[in-house]
Scaffold this motif. Structure first.
Motif: not given
Length: 264
Positions: A73, A97, A101, A124, A134, A136, A148-149, A152
């Motif tokens: 991350i 985290v 979803d 996220g 977010i 994971w 996603v990281v 965002e």
């Protein structure tokens, strides 16, 4: 775990120690980092350790955060600010985290004044002045074509200029009018593709809003830069100026090195 050890012994936040084997293991799951030159790769590692030192991570719904997850991350969060600086992420500390979803309850009032309540399933969310949240995914569970990281944290950069509108705080020498013209034209073109049902080369979620378009093309800028450069060259050029990186050139160099290793 970095976080659990600090809590267990009541220690002040300190810089984690990571050996070569762990770096290699974590980075193997992030192949787009190969587009960085060796010096930038080392600087990214150093920044990721600083990030882990100053931010607070929390696992939601019982998710246990291990060292590899935290490193992965941090590396991805720091990539967009490698040549901007961690001060771009000042003013907030939390990274939450979730295991996959998650659902966020929404309440919205439409133009007619009617209240709509619904559950929004998301990957996220970035809050202005607040945490980054977010999802994971382990291994093959990761959704294809989505980071996603990076997405965002691109929103966090967008928020520096107030709200999420696809116009981050630009550097000296960059033109707001040029950025707006380039992104507006590309966004309209992209939305037209999505409306026609065309299979797009970047995530169609970018058609939801100009702010989402900025985040989605930021994902592509780092993960599939030559694809973005070919499809939206003017957008790529603006992002290259903003992020102060040229990952497409790095991808071409990396692919050339890989090709030279192939047997005749």
């Amino acid at each position: 775990m970095f976080e659990s050890l600090r809590r267990l012994f009541g220690l002040q936040r300190s810089r984690p120690v990571v050996d070569a084997a762990q770096w290699a293991r974590v980075e193997a799951a992030l192949p787009f980092l190969d587009f960085l030159d060796p010096g930038d790769r080392l600087r990214l590692r150093d920044m990721a350790l600083d990030f882990l030192e100053i931010k607070q991570f929390h696992g939601a719904q019982g998710l246990q955060l291990d060292d590899d997850m935290l490193l992965a991350i941090a590396l991805q969060a720091c990539l967009p600010v490698l040549n901007i600086g961690l001060e771009a992420y000042a003013g907030w500390v939390g990274v939450v985290v979730y295991p996959g979803d998650f659902i966020i309850p929404r309440r919205e009032v439409d133009e007619a004044g009617v209240l709509h309540e619904y559950d929004d399933e998301v990957l996220g969310e970035a809050w202005e002045g607040g945490p980054v949240i977010i999802a994971w995914f382990a291994g093959a569970q990761q959704p294809a074509g989505v980071n996603v990281v990076i997405h965002e944290f691109a929103h966090k950069l967008d928020m520096e200029n107030g709200g999420v509108d696809g116009l981050p705080r630009l550097h000296a020498g960059m033109s707001r009018s040029t950025w707006a013209a380039v992104f507006s034209a590309a966004y309209d073109d992209f939305c037209a593709e999505v409306d026609r049902g065309v299979e797009t080369v970047i995530d169609p979620y970018g058609a939801e809003h100009p702010g989402e378009f900025f985040a989605v093309v930021s994902e592509a800028f780092f993960e599939t830069p030559t694809v973005l450069q070919e499809r939206f060259p003017a957008v790529y050029d603006q992002l290259s100026q903003f992020y102060r990186l040229d990952p497409a050139a790095g991808q071409i160099r990396h692919q050339g090195r890989c090709n030279r290793r192939l047997p005749d």
